[in-house]
Write a protein that holds these residues in place. Structure first.
Motif, PDB file in Angstrom:
ATOM      1  N   VAL A 143      18.066  -1.319  43.414  1.00 21.24           N
ATOM      2  CA  VAL A 143      17.408  -1.404  44.478  1.00 21.24           C
ATOM      3  C   VAL A 143      16.275  -0.412  44.554  1.00 21.24           C
ATOM      4  N   THR A 144      16.470   0.917  44.183  1.00 18.63           N
ATOM      5  CA  THR A 144      15.759   2.050  44.136  1.00 18.63           C
ATOM      6  C   THR A 144      14.287   1.416  43.334  1.00 18.63           C
ATOM      7  N   ARG A 145      14.589   0.962  42.120  1.00 17.14           N
ATOM      8  CA  ARG A 145      13.478   0.530  41.373  1.00 17.14           C
ATOM      9  C   ARG A 145      12.527  -0.481  42.301  1.00 17.14           C
ATOM     10  N   VAL A 146      13.227  -1.486  42.870  1.00 17.24           N
ATOM     11  CA  VAL A 146      12.420  -2.425  43.694  1.00 17.24           C
ATOM     12  C   VAL A 146      11.646  -1.862  44.766  1.00 17.24           C
ATOM     13  N   HIS A 147      12.543  -0.761  45.540  1.00 10.68           N
ATOM     14  CA  HIS A 147      11.919  -0.170  46.814  1.00 10.68           C
ATOM     15  C   HIS A 147      10.774   0.763  46.365  1.00 10.68           C
ATOM     16  N   GLN A 148      10.730   1.202  45.263  1.00 11.20           N
ATOM     17  CA  GLN A 148       9.579   2.018  44.786  1.00 11.20           C
ATOM     18  C   GLN A 148       8.396   1.085  44.533  1.00 11.20           C
ATOM     19  N   ALA A 149       8.536   0.100  43.844  1.00  7.12           N
ATOM     20  CA  ALA A 149       7.575  -0.802  43.554  1.00  7.12           C
ATOM     21  C   ALA A 149       6.951  -1.345  44.552  1.00  7.12           C
ATOM     22  N   VAL A 150       7.824  -1.701  46.059  1.00 12.31           N
ATOM     23  CA  VAL A 150       7.248  -2.020  47.215  1.00 12.31           C
ATOM     24  C   VAL A 150       6.220  -0.853  47.874  1.00 12.31           C
TER      25      VAL A 150
END
Length: 413
Positions: A392-399
């Protein structure tokens, strides 16, 4: 009987958009139950993506040059051509078939054939003229905003409603038809909203003879008049015609909802039209809690709707409820050209169906700089497995990175 009436009214408020309207056209051709030229559907292409002005997007076998209006994301384009409403045993297909069955049985023409013809294979790519101008939507109307629609370019878009096909069908001489298809709107993110959903549109027109037949002294009544617009009617049709059409529409909707839920271009014609959201109907009928489930390919979901009779009662048995992972994001807005739907679309593009919900939880204006800050809470939850905080952190950082690069916001993270 009171309980039935209450449920019907409640269901209609949740799923239906209704209108009474007039149509006048110059041409009229004979009505055909099948209209191949209007019903063809091209093949799907995989090479569609958001691009800069000057580039070309390939979609459904056609090429569309992009310009300053182009705003389709790969996430949305990947849904074009799926046609869930035509996939046998899908819950949306079941709803469509039940509505068709009802109209075929209840409304029969002079020669014993169905009065309503059905069109469920129109391409979702339409012109802006079809989507707006043909429905007399003014050029400056807010419903045309880029922030609310998906544009291929200034002249073509993904339809925002199945009403985009009304003008073509009416001018082909049809006066009773259903149109079913996927429609596209930029919207908020929660369990009730998705950028693609499915609509069923019904239209019926009446000639003077059809509407006033059986009415005492009906031959003296008129469909149209020149008067002033009021809170009760438009200026071009008579109150007698309006009341009869309203009554017919109410009966039509009441019969349809009772059937589903059980007992718990025409010359000088007036008519009604309504649109139903298939997802909303299916969520009520089958107790489906999240709109993302309709796009699931998980057999545990799909097999629940493999029934031998389309009218068989189905109650969705939830898949395991996996835990949510919640992350916040806050940023200063640019001075111009920012809309919340731009951010929601970005989150959908990057997070896909991992994103269950996005809430705007705080707004703040700096007292000195007068800059505005938004804070959004993003709820991530996979429909079929447990998410780890790391992924989730990877996705959130991409956002976060995409918001800065594409929306010109100033991150507070």
């Amino acid at each position: 009987m009171k309980e039935v009436s209450t449920m019907v009214c409640s269901a209609l408020r949740r799923v239906a958009h209704v209108r009474v309207y007039l149509v006048r056209t110059a041409s009229s051709v004979s009505r055909s139950h099948q209209h191949p030229a209007l019903g063809s559907r091209p093949a799907t292409s995989e090479s569609a993506a958001r691009g800069a002005p000057g580039s070309v997007v390939e979609l459904l076998g056609q090429s569309y040059p992009q310009d300053d209006y182009s705003n389709l994301s790969q996430k949305v384009l990947s849904r074009v051509g799926r046609n869930l409403h035509n996939q046998q045993h899908h819950p949306l297909w079941l709803i469509k078939e039940r509505v068709k069955e009802h109209f075929y049985k209840q409304y029969v023409g002079r020669f014993g054939t169905p009065l309503f013809s059905v069109y469920d294979n129109f391409s979702p790519v339409v012109t802006t003229w079809q989507n707006f101008d043909s429905l007399l939507i003014p050029a400056d109307h807010p419903s045309r905003k880029k922030g609310d629609n998906y544009y291929l370019n200034r002249t073509h878009m993904l339809r925002a409603h199945t009403s985009a096909h009304q003008w073509d069908l009416l001018h082909a001489g049809l006066d009773a038809f259903l149109v079913v298809g996927d429609v596209y709107r930029r919207d908020q993110i929660d369990s009730q909203h998705y950028p693609v959903f499915h609509q069923l549109e019904a239209v019926r027109l009446f000639s003077k003879h059809q509407l006033f037949a059986g009415i005492k002294d009906g031959e003296s009544l008129q469909l149209f008049e020149q008067s002033s617009r009021s809170a009760h009617k438009q200026e071009t049709h008579t109150m007698e015609a309006l009341k009869l059409v309203e009554f017919d529409l109410k009966q039509t909707l009441t019969r349809l909802v009772t059937h589903l839920f059980g007992d718990a271009g025409a010359q000088d014609k007036i008519g009604w039209a309504f649109g139903l959201g298939l997802e909303r109907l299916a969520m009520i009928l089958y107790d489906i809690p999240d709109i993302r489930l309709f796009w699931s390919e998980d057999e545990r979901f799909l097999k629940q709707f493999h029934v031998s009779d389309i009218n068989q009662k189905v109650t969705f048995q939830p898949l395991s409820k996996y835990p949510a992972v919640i992350n916040d994001i806050s940023f200063w807005l640019p001075s111009e050209n920012y809309t919340e739907n731009d951010f929601y679309d970005l989150v959908r593009t990057i997070g896909g169906d991992l994103v269950e919900k996005v809430d705007l939880i705080d707004k703040f204006e700096h007292p000195k700089t007068h800059k505005t800050s938004h804070c959004y809470r993003i709820t991530y939850r996979h429909m079929e497995r447990t998410l780890s905080q790391r992924e989730v952190t990877r996705v959130h950082q991409a956002v976060q990175e995409a918001a800065v690069q594409l929306l010109a916001v100033e991150g507070r993270f």
